[in-house]
Design a protein around this motif. Structure first.
Motif, PDB file in Angstrom:
ATOM      1  N   SER A  84      35.944 -29.348 -23.290  1.00  0.00           N
ATOM      2  CA  SER A  84      37.192 -28.745 -23.752  1.00  0.00           C
ATOM      3  C   SER A  84      37.750 -27.786 -22.713  1.00  0.00           C
ATOM      4  N   ALA A  85      39.065 -27.682 -22.694  1.00  0.00           N
ATOM      5  CA  ALA A  85      39.714 -26.709 -21.808  1.00  0.00           C
ATOM      6  C   ALA A  85      39.300 -25.290 -22.185  1.00  0.00           C
ATOM      7  N   ALA A  86      39.002 -25.083 -23.452  1.00  0.00           N
ATOM      8  CA  ALA A  86      38.599 -23.742 -23.915  1.00  0.00           C
ATOM      9  C   ALA A  86      37.325 -23.283 -23.237  1.00  0.00           C
ATOM     10  N   THR A  87      36.373 -24.184 -23.028  1.00  0.00           N
ATOM     11  CA  THR A  87      35.128 -23.782 -22.367  1.00  0.00           C
ATOM     12  C   THR A  87      35.377 -23.464 -20.893  1.00  0.00           C
ATOM     13  N   MET A  88      36.373 -24.126 -20.299  1.00  0.00           N
ATOM     14  CA  MET A  88      36.733 -23.809 -18.909  1.00  0.00           C
ATOM     15  C   MET A  88      37.315 -22.399 -18.827  1.00  0.00           C
ATOM     16  N   VAL A  89      38.148 -22.060 -19.801  1.00  0.00           N
ATOM     17  CA  VAL A  89      38.700 -20.704 -19.873  1.00  0.00           C
ATOM     18  C   VAL A  89      37.579 -19.698 -20.101  1.00  0.00           C
ATOM     19  N   GLN A  90      36.665 -20.027 -20.994  1.00  0.00           N
ATOM     20  CA  GLN A  90      35.521 -19.156 -21.276  1.00  0.00           C
ATOM     21  C   GLN A  90      34.776 -18.797 -19.993  1.00  0.00           C
ATOM     22  N   ALA A  91      34.497 -19.802 -19.164  1.00  0.00           N
ATOM     23  CA  ALA A  91      33.771 -19.558 -17.916  1.00  0.00           C
ATOM     24  C   ALA A  91      34.572 -18.678 -16.956  1.00  0.00           C
ATOM     25  N   GLU A  92      35.862 -18.963 -16.831  1.00  0.00           N
ATOM     26  CA  GLU A  92      36.712 -18.208 -15.907  1.00  0.00           C
ATOM     27  C   GLU A  92      36.869 -16.748 -16.323  1.00  0.00           C
ATOM     28  N   LEU A  93      36.802 -16.500 -17.624  1.00  0.00           N
ATOM     29  CA  LEU A  93      36.954 -15.128 -18.118  1.00  0.00           C
ATOM     30  C   LEU A  93      35.642 -14.349 -18.089  1.00  0.00           C
ATOM     31  N   GLY A  94      34.557 -15.010 -17.727  1.00  0.00           N
ATOM     32  CA  GLY A  94      33.268 -14.334 -17.687  1.00  0.00           C
ATOM     33  C   GLY A  94      32.680 -14.083 -19.059  1.00  0.00           C
ATOM     34  N   MET A  95      33.045 -14.920 -20.022  1.00  0.00           N
ATOM     35  CA  MET A  95      32.527 -14.796 -21.385  1.00  0.00           C
ATOM     36  C   MET A  95      31.244 -15.616 -21.479  1.00  0.00           C
ATOM     37  N   ALA A 150      47.357 -16.581 -18.877  1.00  0.00           N
ATOM     38  CA  ALA A 150      47.876 -15.976 -20.109  1.00  0.00           C
ATOM     39  C   ALA A 150      46.799 -15.165 -20.813  1.00  0.00           C
ATOM     40  N   SER A 151      45.574 -15.667 -20.793  1.00  0.00           N
ATOM     41  CA  SER A 151      44.459 -14.983 -21.457  1.00  0.00           C
ATOM     42  C   SER A 151      44.160 -13.649 -20.798  1.00  0.00           C
ATOM     43  N   VAL A 176      38.711 -12.842 -31.544  1.00  0.00           N
ATOM     44  CA  VAL A 176      39.005 -14.227 -31.174  1.00  0.00           C
ATOM     45  C   VAL A 176      40.240 -14.266 -30.287  1.00  0.00           C
ATOM     46  N   LEU A 177      40.113 -14.948 -29.169  1.00  0.00           N
ATOM     47  CA  LEU A 177      41.247 -15.201 -28.276  1.00  0.00           C
ATOM     48  C   LEU A 177      41.862 -16.532 -28.680  1.00  0.00           C
ATOM     49  N   VAL A 178      43.141 -16.516 -29.037  1.00  0.00           N
ATOM     50  CA  VAL A 178      43.843 -17.732 -29.468  1.00  0.00           C
ATOM     51  C   VAL A 178      44.906 -18.058 -28.421  1.00  0.00           C
ATOM     52  N   ASP A 213      33.862 -10.807 -21.996  1.00  0.00           N
ATOM     53  CA  ASP A 213      32.612 -10.739 -22.757  1.00  0.00           C
ATOM     54  C   ASP A 213      32.722  -9.910 -24.029  1.00  0.00           C
ATOM     55  N   ASP A 214      33.897  -9.334 -24.275  1.00  0.00           N
ATOM     56  CA  ASP A 214      34.125  -8.641 -25.539  1.00  0.00           C
ATOM     57  C   ASP A 214      34.510  -9.608 -26.654  1.00  0.00           C
ATOM     58  N   LEU A 215      34.758 -10.862 -26.291  1.00  0.00           N
ATOM     59  CA  LEU A 215      35.202 -11.872 -27.259  1.00  0.00           C
ATOM     60  C   LEU A 215      34.016 -12.565 -27.921  1.00  0.00           C
ATOM     61  N   ASP A 216      34.222 -12.996 -29.159  1.00  0.00           N
ATOM     62  CA  ASP A 216      33.236 -13.812 -29.872  1.00  0.00           C
ATOM     63  C   ASP A 216      33.602 -15.288 -29.835  1.00  0.00           C
ATOM     64  N   ALA A 217      34.896 -15.586 -29.696  1.00  0.00           N
ATOM     65  CA  ALA A 217      35.331 -16.980 -29.744  1.00  0.00           C
ATOM     66  C   ALA A 217      36.657 -17.155 -29.027  1.00  0.00           C
ATOM     67  N   ILE A 218      36.873 -18.371 -28.544  1.00  0.00           N
ATOM     68  CA  ILE A 218      38.144 -18.767 -27.955  1.00  0.00           C
ATOM     69  C   ILE A 218      38.580 -20.061 -28.620  1.00  0.00           C
ATOM     70  N   ILE A 219      39.823 -20.096 -29.079  1.00  0.00           N
ATOM     71  CA  ILE A 219      40.412 -21.325 -29.612  1.00  0.00           C
ATOM     72  C   ILE A 219      41.638 -21.628 -28.780  1.00  0.00           C
ATOM     73  N   LEU A 220      41.670 -22.800 -28.162  1.00  0.00           N
ATOM     74  CA  LEU A 220      42.777 -23.191 -27.295  1.00  0.00           C
ATOM     75  C   LEU A 220      43.505 -24.387 -27.902  1.00  0.00           C
TER      76      LEU A 220
END
Length: 323
Positions: free
Chosen positions: A91-102, A60-61, A136-138, A73-80
């Motif tokens: 957190s699942a959010a940090t897993m998403v962060q890694a997968e998105l290359g942030m 979805a992200s 921020v990616l929500v 890497d254009d994002l400053d924050a992710i809230i899941l």
């Protein structure tokens, strides 16, 4: 000038497996007619074996980032927002962060069950308005199929899996209701009602547990509280319900959705409804509905939206935004 958190991208993902109501007739004393009459649900999606909440969230992200024309890497924050994270931690959010290359910024989960996406939006808005983040990616993502009691026909037929995401960006506005972006938020919780909607297990009890719900009690609280929080959010900015273009509610039950719209004095023609195809996807339901509503051509730039949700806790709230 006023800093606003403006939606610049939206996307969603649904698992491939579609489960029609008729499938439950094989193992439960229920029917397609019974489920439709009580919930409005016709089908839902279930995650595949081994497919996790963060997997759905990443899909979805990526769709939301593509819609915004951005990279991770254009994002400053992710809230899941989720109640069904892959692991106890991280957190699942940090897993998403890694997968998105942030590789910068920060990511964290929010847990407020079905109201989770509203809570996440309010937090994202606060980060942007305070200057702590520009983009921020929500996300709302759930695999509720993992916590169902498949012998309980009153609950297991209601829920589905899925994910939706929004990208919010800081933009300057005039400080009026004509601004694009989040205009008002309203959050509530009351722990005295925890026993009407909960999971009877968790980490400290060393038992995963299953979802338990007193449906009549949830319904009684839902319509009243959802209409009240939507009105409260509109009151904060001096807007009337009739100025709202679209209500985008938590997709739990068509009777709750219709009851809330009636209390707000709005026709169902101004409500985005996806519950028939997705079931109750908890924290994922509002971003899913926003993404589908845009795809359908219902939600257009400049439209005023009210989103509202209630979930276990009880926790509930609403957000008013201009698309």
């Amino acid at each position: 000038m006023t800093t606003r958190a403006v939606v610049i991208g939206v996307g969603h993902y649904l698992p491939e497996r579609v489960v029609e109501n008729a499938e439950f007739e094989k193992s439960l004393d229920t029917s397609d007619e019974w489920i439709r009459a009580r919930s409005g649900i016709e089908r839902r999606h279930f995650a595949a074996e081994g497919q996790t909440t963060s997997d759905l969230a990443v899909r979805a992200s990526r769709a939301a980032l593509a819609d915004a024309g951005l990279a991770g890497d254009d994002l400053d924050a992710i809230i899941l927002a989720t109640s069904t994270a892959d692991l106890t931690f991280p957190s699942a959010a940090t897993m998403v962060q890694a997968e998105l290359g942030m590789t910068r910024g920060f990511a964290f989960d929010v847990q407020a069950v079905c109201a989770g996406f509203i809570y996440a939006l309010a937090n994202a808005n606060a980060l942007i308005v305070s200057g702590q983040a520009k983009r921020v990616l929500v996300i709302g993502a759930e695999t509720f199929s993992r916590i169902m009691d498949w012998t309980d026909r009153t609950t297991c037929v209601l829920f589905g899996d899925g994910a939706g995401a929004l990208v919010l960006e800081a933009r300057e506005g005039a400080g009026t209701n004509a601004d694009r972006g989040i205009l008002a938020t309203d959050l509530h919780s009351d722990g005295r009602f925890r026993d009407i909607l909960y999971v009877d297990g968790g980490v400290s009890t060393q038992n995963t547990g299953h979802l338990r719900m007193q449906g009549k009690e949830v319904f009684r609280h839902a319509v009243e509280k959802l209409a009240a929080t939507a009105t409260a959010a509109l009151d904060k900015i001096g807007m009337e319900a009739q100025e709202v273009d679209w209500v985008v509610p938590h997709q739990a039950n068509i009777r709750i959705i219709a009851g809330t719209a009636k209390k707000l004095g709005l026709p169902m023609e101004r409500v985005v409804v996806t519950v028939q195809d997705h079931g109750n996807t908890s924290a994922a339901s509002i971003p899913l509905a926003l993404s589908v509503g845009k795809e359908r051509g219902q939600i257009k730039p400049g439209d005023v939206l009210v989103t509202e949700a209630i979930g276990g806790g009880l926790a509930w709230g609403s957000v008013v935004l201009r698309w």
